[in-house]
Write a protein that holds these residues in place. Structure first.
Motif, PDB file in Angstrom:
ATOM      1  N   ALA A   1      44.756   4.342  35.336  1.00 42.70           N
ATOM      2  CA  ALA A   1      45.233   5.381  34.426  1.00 42.70           C
ATOM      3  C   ALA A   1      44.048   6.111  33.829  1.00 42.70           C
ATOM      4  CB  ALA A   1      46.103   4.783  33.326  1.00 42.70           C
ATOM      5  N   ILE A   2      44.295   7.364  33.419  1.00 44.92           N
ATOM      6  CA  ILE A   2      43.234   8.191  32.851  1.00 44.92           C
ATOM      7  C   ILE A   2      43.804   9.021  31.716  1.00 44.92           C
ATOM      8  CG2 ILE A   2      43.635  10.063  34.529  1.00 44.92           C
ATOM      9  CD1 ILE A   2      40.540  10.432  34.580  1.00 44.92           C
ATOM     10  N   SER A   3      43.040   9.152  30.640  1.00 47.29           N
ATOM     11  CA  SER A   3      43.478   9.926  29.485  1.00 47.29           C
ATOM     12  C   SER A   3      43.436  11.414  29.777  1.00 47.29           C
ATOM     13  CB  SER A   3      42.591   9.597  28.289  1.00 47.29           C
ATOM     14  OG  SER A   3      41.246   9.999  28.566  1.00 47.29           O
ATOM     15  N   TRP A   4      43.956  12.216  28.848  1.00 46.49           N
ATOM     16  CA  TRP A   4      44.052  13.648  29.096  1.00 46.49           C
ATOM     17  C   TRP A   4      42.675  14.278  29.300  1.00 46.49           C
ATOM     18  CZ3 TRP A   4      41.871  17.515  26.148  1.00 46.49           C
ATOM     19  CH2 TRP A   4      41.299  17.105  24.949  1.00 46.49           C
ATOM     20  N   SER A   5      41.686  13.754  28.604  1.00 46.56           N
ATOM     21  CA  SER A   5      40.344  14.326  28.694  1.00 46.56           C
ATOM     22  C   SER A   5      39.548  13.751  29.858  1.00 46.56           C
ATOM     23  CB  SER A   5      39.587  14.053  27.406  1.00 46.56           C
ATOM     24  OG  SER A   5      39.335  12.665  27.269  1.00 46.56           O
ATOM     25  N   GLY A   6      40.030  12.654  30.408  1.00 45.90           N
ATOM     26  CA  GLY A   6      39.272  11.951  31.436  1.00 45.90           C
ATOM     27  C   GLY A   6      38.254  10.988  30.867  1.00 45.90           C
ATOM     28  N   GLY A   7      38.195  10.898  29.555  1.00 42.20           N
ATOM     29  CA  GLY A   7      37.172  10.071  28.937  1.00 42.20           C
ATOM     30  C   GLY A   7      37.490   8.593  28.909  1.00 42.20           C
ATOM     31  N   THR A   8      38.753   8.251  29.087  1.00 42.04           N
ATOM     32  CA  THR A   8      39.168   6.848  29.082  1.00 42.04           C
ATOM     33  C   THR A   8      39.913   6.546  30.367  1.00 42.04           C
ATOM     34  OG1 THR A   8      39.394   6.848  26.675  1.00 42.04           O
ATOM     35  CG2 THR A   8      40.516   5.093  27.896  1.00 42.04           C
ATOM     36  N   THR A   9      39.529   5.440  30.995  1.00 46.63           N
ATOM     37  CA  THR A   9      40.209   4.998  32.205  1.00 46.63           C
ATOM     38  C   THR A   9      40.517   3.512  32.113  1.00 46.63           C
ATOM     39  OG1 THR A   9      38.087   4.609  33.323  1.00 46.63           O
ATOM     40  CG2 THR A   9      39.153   6.748  33.689  1.00 46.63           C
ATOM     41  N   PHE A  10      41.576   3.100  32.780  1.00 43.03           N
ATOM     42  CA  PHE A  10      41.951   1.689  32.884  1.00 43.03           C
ATOM     43  C   PHE A  10      42.200   1.380  34.349  1.00 43.03           C
ATOM     44  CE2 PHE A  10      42.164   0.935  28.500  1.00 43.03           C
ATOM     45  CZ  PHE A  10      42.937   1.884  27.857  1.00 43.03           C
ATOM     46  N   TYR A  11      41.948   0.145  34.733  1.00 37.36           N
ATOM     47  CA  TYR A  11      42.189  -0.294  36.097  1.00 37.36           C
ATOM     48  C   TYR A  11      42.828  -1.671  36.111  1.00 37.36           C
ATOM     49  CZ  TYR A  11      38.950   3.446  37.354  1.00 37.36           C
ATOM     50  OH  TYR A  11      38.351   4.664  37.510  1.00 37.36           O
ATOM     51  N   ALA A  12      43.650  -1.900  37.115  1.00 42.45           N
ATOM     52  CA  ALA A  12      44.129  -3.249  37.366  1.00 42.45           C
ATOM     53  C   ALA A  12      42.951  -4.103  37.816  1.00 42.45           C
ATOM     54  CB  ALA A  12      45.209  -3.223  38.446  1.00 42.45           C
ATOM     55  N   ASP A  13      42.986  -5.376  37.466  1.00 39.22           N
ATOM     56  CA  ASP A  13      41.881  -6.264  37.840  1.00 39.22           C
ATOM     57  C   ASP A  13      41.673  -6.299  39.355  1.00 39.22           C
ATOM     58  OD1 ASP A  13      42.528  -8.759  35.247  1.00 39.22           O
ATOM     59  OD2 ASP A  13      41.407  -6.882  35.203  1.00 39.22           O
ATOM     60  N   SER A  14      42.746  -6.158  40.088  1.00 37.50           N
ATOM     61  CA  SER A  14      42.665  -6.273  41.546  1.00 37.50           C
ATOM     62  C   SER A  14      41.925  -5.109  42.200  1.00 37.50           C
ATOM     63  CB  SER A  14      44.080  -6.373  42.139  1.00 37.50           C
ATOM     64  OG  SER A  14      44.834  -5.221  41.783  1.00 37.50           O
ATOM     65  N   VAL A  15      41.766  -3.989  41.494  1.00 42.60           N
ATOM     66  CA  VAL A  15      41.101  -2.832  42.090  1.00 42.60           C
ATOM     67  C   VAL A  15      39.817  -2.453  41.361  1.00 42.60           C
ATOM     68  CG1 VAL A  15      43.347  -1.958  42.830  1.00 42.60           C
ATOM     69  CG2 VAL A  15      42.294  -1.036  40.747  1.00 42.60           C
ATOM     70  N   LYS A  16      39.542  -3.108  40.266  1.00 43.17           N
ATOM     71  CA  LYS A  16      38.376  -2.767  39.455  1.00 43.17           C
ATOM     72  C   LYS A  16      37.099  -2.907  40.295  1.00 43.17           C
ATOM     73  CE  LYS A  16      39.137  -3.991  35.317  1.00 43.17           C
ATOM     74  NZ  LYS A  16      39.327  -4.785  34.097  1.00 43.17           N
ATOM     75  N   GLY A  17      36.251  -1.887  40.213  1.00 39.64           N
ATOM     76  CA  GLY A  17      35.016  -1.883  40.988  1.00 39.64           C
ATOM     77  C   GLY A  17      35.161  -1.305  42.381  1.00 39.64           C
ATOM     78  N   ARG A  18      36.392  -1.113  42.826  1.00 37.19           N
ATOM     79  CA  ARG A  18      36.638  -0.561  44.168  1.00 37.19           C
ATOM     80  C   ARG A  18      37.305   0.812  44.101  1.00 37.19           C
ATOM     81  NH1 ARG A  18      40.140  -2.990  47.512  1.00 37.19           N
ATOM     82  NH2 ARG A  18      41.430  -3.870  45.847  1.00 37.19           N
ATOM     83  N   PHE A  19      38.169   1.016  43.124  1.00 37.47           N
ATOM     84  CA  PHE A  19      38.918   2.269  42.982  1.00 37.47           C
ATOM     85  C   PHE A  19      38.386   3.049  41.788  1.00 37.47           C
ATOM     86  CE2 PHE A  19      43.247   0.860  44.968  1.00 37.47           C
ATOM     87  CZ  PHE A  19      42.571   0.397  46.094  1.00 37.47           C
ATOM     88  N   THR A  20      38.453   4.391  41.889  1.00 37.44           N
ATOM     89  CA  THR A  20      38.050   5.260  40.794  1.00 37.44           C
ATOM     90  C   THR A  20      39.086   6.365  40.620  1.00 37.44           C
ATOM     91  OG1 THR A  20      35.705   4.880  41.270  1.00 37.44           O
ATOM     92  CG2 THR A  20      36.260   6.763  39.878  1.00 37.44           C
TER      93      THR A  20
END
Length: 124
Positions: free
Chosen positions: A50-69
């Motif tokens: 997920a990404i905030s409206w400004s793009g300044g905050t992002t969240f990732y599922a643990d299973s994809v962290k470090g691989r997906f952007t």
């Protein structure tokens, strides 16, 4: 009303990369948080990024962290998901979503608009 159309899915070998795009129409979504979810056959829909409206905050599922952007281009009304080091367990239909709110969230129920999805298949 917001219409979301995903593209960029396909078949890729394990270790490969894909970039998904989600284009919005109907209204601009610069003030909306956006997310990517996925649903594998026989499984429930799950959060990916997920990404905030400004793009300044992002969240990732643990299973994809470090691989997906996840990223967004508000001038183009488009959100992207760059997927690297793909694994067979990443195989699913990937669905983008928009919420009427500026803050990013992992909660599926917080999203108001959904695309139809694009299929990603990762072969071993």
């Amino acid at each position: 009303q917001v219409q979301l159309v995903e593209s960029g899915g396909g078949l890729v070998q394990a270790g490969g990369s894909l970039r998904l795009s989600c284009a919005a129409s109907g209204r601009t979504f610069s003030g909306n948080a956006l997310g990517w979810f996925r649903q594998a056959p026989g499984k429930e829909r799950e959060f990916v990024a997920a990404i905030s409206w400004s793009g300044g905050t992002t969240f990732y599922a643990d299973s994809v962290k470090g691989r997906f952007t996840i990223s967004r281009d508000n001038a183009k009304n488009t959100v992207y998901l760059q997927m690297n080091s793909l694994r067979p367990e990443d195989t699913a239909v990937y669905i983008c979503a928009a919420r009427v709110g500026t803050f990013a969230t992992k909660s599926l129920g917080a999203y108001d608009y959904w695309g139809q999805g694009t299929r990603v298949t990762v072969s071993s």
